[in-house]
Structure formats: C-alpha cells, structure tokens
Write an enzyme that holds these catalytic residues in place. Structure first.
Site, PDB file in Angstrom:
ATOM      1  CB  SER A  68      -0.877   0.031   1.249  1.00 37.34           C
ATOM      2  OG  SER A  68      -1.688  -1.111   1.321  1.00 37.34           O
TER       3      SER A  68
HETATM    4  N1  SAH Z   1      -0.796  -4.389   4.335  1.00 41.79           N
HETATM    5  C1  SAH Z   1      -0.064  -4.515   3.093  1.00 41.79           C
HETATM    6  C2  SAH Z   1      -0.970  -4.389   1.907  1.00 41.79           C
HETATM    7  C3  SAH Z   1      -1.083  -5.651   1.147  1.00 41.79           C
HETATM    8  S1  SAH Z   1      -2.253  -5.609  -0.184  1.00 41.79           S
HETATM    9  C4  SAH Z   1       1.077  -3.493   3.098  1.00 41.79           C
HETATM   10  O1  SAH Z   1       1.646  -3.255   4.135  1.00 41.79           O
HETATM   11  O2  SAH Z   1       1.433  -2.978   2.066  1.00 41.79           O
HETATM   12  C5  SAH Z   1      -3.558  -6.589   0.467  1.00 41.79           C
HETATM   13  C6  SAH Z   1      -3.240  -8.037   0.788  1.00 41.79           C
HETATM   14  O3  SAH Z   1      -4.455  -8.634   1.223  1.00 41.79           O
HETATM   15  C7  SAH Z   1      -2.732  -8.889  -0.371  1.00 41.79           C
HETATM   16  O4  SAH Z   1      -1.466  -9.394  -0.083  1.00 41.79           O
HETATM   17  C8  SAH Z   1      -3.770 -10.022  -0.450  1.00 41.79           C
HETATM   18  O5  SAH Z   1      -3.216 -11.296  -0.752  1.00 41.79           O
HETATM   19  C9  SAH Z   1      -4.375 -10.011   0.936  1.00 41.79           C
HETATM   20  N2  SAH Z   1      -5.713 -10.596   1.067  1.00 41.79           N
HETATM   21  C10 SAH Z   1      -6.750 -10.526   0.196  1.00 41.79           C
HETATM   22  N3  SAH Z   1      -7.813 -11.217   0.667  1.00 41.79           N
HETATM   23  C11 SAH Z   1      -7.450 -11.723   1.886  1.00 41.79           C
HETATM   24  C12 SAH Z   1      -8.111 -12.524   2.870  1.00 41.79           C
HETATM   25  N4  SAH Z   1      -9.371 -12.963   2.715  1.00 41.79           N
HETATM   26  N5  SAH Z   1      -7.439 -12.855   3.993  1.00 41.79           N
HETATM   27  C13 SAH Z   1      -6.154 -12.432   4.187  1.00 41.79           C
HETATM   28  N6  SAH Z   1      -5.474 -11.679   3.277  1.00 41.79           N
HETATM   29  C14 SAH Z   1      -6.104 -11.333   2.145  1.00 41.79           C
END
Ligand code: SAH
Length: 218
Positions: A68
């Site tokens: 993000s």
């Molecule tokens: N918090 C992260 C952002 C990652 S993007 C950062 O620090 O940058 C969002 C993430 O959510 C992705 O890696 C995706 O695989 C995960 N995701 C999507 N659906 C999910 C679910 N049902 N349970 C856990 N993770 C999930």
C-alpha cells in the site's frame, strides 16, 4: 539501516521527506509519523523498485499484489490508533509486512493475516531482518477476522470488502476501532467503525483504491 547497494545510506533522508509529505497531506499523529520515519520501506519492495520506495504510490510485491502507498498506511494507522499505544491489533491482508512493521511500533502485539503463503514467507523474512518480534504473521483467510486472538483494540483491513461482516465488529474491544475499505471496484470508501457504549458508529470517509478481498488461502 544500511545495506549492500548503499540505498540505506540515502534512505533516511528520503524517508524524512516522505514523512514531511505525509504531514502536509494531513497526517498528524506524532507516533504514526515517527513509525513511518523509522521503518525502512525500501526493504519491503523488490530490489529493482527500491529507488521508488519512498514515492507515495503502491508498488508490486509479487503474486499480483501490492504494498500500500505510504499515505494509505499512515492514514489507516492514524484512524486506528487515535494517538495511543494499543494492546492488540489485527491486520487483515498483510502482504509483504510493511504495515505490520509500522504497527509494531504502535501496538504491543500485532496479528497479521495473509491468504497467500508465499507472501507470508516474505513478510516473516522482512520482519525478522528488522528484528521485529511482536508481530505474528499467519497464513489465513481473514474474511471473518481471527476470533482466536480476539478481542482487539483495532482491526485494519488492507483489502476491499463488499460489506462489513458482523464477525469483525464482534471481535473489537469496547472502544475499539475497525478501519476497512468498503465497496466494489472503483467505488470504495475508507470506513471507520467505532464500538461505543451506545453501539456501533460507522463513518464513510474518503474514496480509496484497494485490491479486493479474496476468500480462501493460496
Ligand atoms: N498491508 C499490506 C498491503 C497488502 S495488499 C502493506 O503493508 O502494504 C492486500 C493483501 O491482502 C494482499 O497481499 C492479499 O493477498 C491479501 N488478502 C486478500 N484477501 C485476503 C483474505 N481474505 N485474507 C487475508 N489476506 C487477504
């Protein structure tokens, strides 16, 4: 923090500029700004992208997912924390572990759920490298939270949900806060839910753009 290609030497300055920008964009919580200043975001992205790590933009982290943007992370943390150190936070959608690392400075214990096992490996490596010990990263579908460690002072969701499942607010402590992007496709609003004595208070905030939450683990 220094590393082999020398980017660590300039990263502290670049990061300080990023924090200045966050302040200009309205992030006020000094603890959040300090955490963003401390955690080396460039160590959470692939080497070829490290020089862009302090731009205010999401970047690819593999498996079709992104880290993000700094603003998004700072904003979500600020909304969740309200200027105090929290006991326990749940993050849903841990990706490469960046936001969890920032949260490690804002809460005594962080539980971070990620559905893609390969990213969980990456996140664990990234956190180990920084000797962050108060984050538990789990391979799990976080669609309905993580009751085993509940209740939480805050829950931060990093993937868009079509609606807010009641199981999530049930896992908040009294006074706890849920920060979650709600909506489909382009039509998402960052949403804050507070669990007050009189009940749940929900506020739809700015328009945002998150990857969608997906069910099941991979
Ligand atoms: N918090 C992260 C952002 C990652 S993007 C950062 O620090 O940058 C969002 C993430 O959510 C992705 O890696 C995706 O695989 C995960 N995701 C999507 N659906 C999910 C679910 N049902 N349970 C856990 N993770 C999930």
């Amino acid at each position: 923090m220094t590393d082999a290609n020398g980017i660590g030497m300039t990263s502290q300055r670049t990061r300080a500029r990023m924090v200045e920008r966050l302040r200009e964009e309205g992030i006020k919580d000094p603890m959040v700004l300090a955490a963003m200043n401390e955690i080396p975001r460039h160590l959470f992205v692939q080497e070829g992208l490290q020089s862009r790590a302090y731009e205010d933009t999401p970047l690819p982290i593999g498996e079709g997912q992104t880290i993000s943007s700094p603003y998004t992370v700072a904003r979500s943390c600020e909304l969740a924390c309200q200027g105090r150190v929290l006991d326990k936070v749940l993050e849903i959608g841990g990706g490469c572990g960046y936001q969890a690392a920032v949260l490690s400075r804002l809460a005594k214990k962080v539980i971070s759920l990620e559905r893609i096992a390969k990213l969980v490996g990456t996140a664990r490596n990234n956190l180990d490298r920084l000797r962050i010990r108060n984050v538990l990263v789990k391979v799990a579908d976080g669609s309905r939270g993580y009751p085993r460690e509940a209740p939480y002072d805050a829950i931060i969701v990093a993937a868009a949900m079509p609606f807010i499942p009641p199981e999530l607010t049930a896992q908040l402590k009294p006074g706890g806060r849920l920060v979650v992007p709600v909506g489909l496709g382009e039509d998402q609003r960052l949403t804050l839910v507070e669990k007050r004595e009189e009940g749940l208070v929900e506020q739809a905030l700015e328009t945002v753009k998150f990857v969608p939450l997906v069910s099941g683990v991979a």
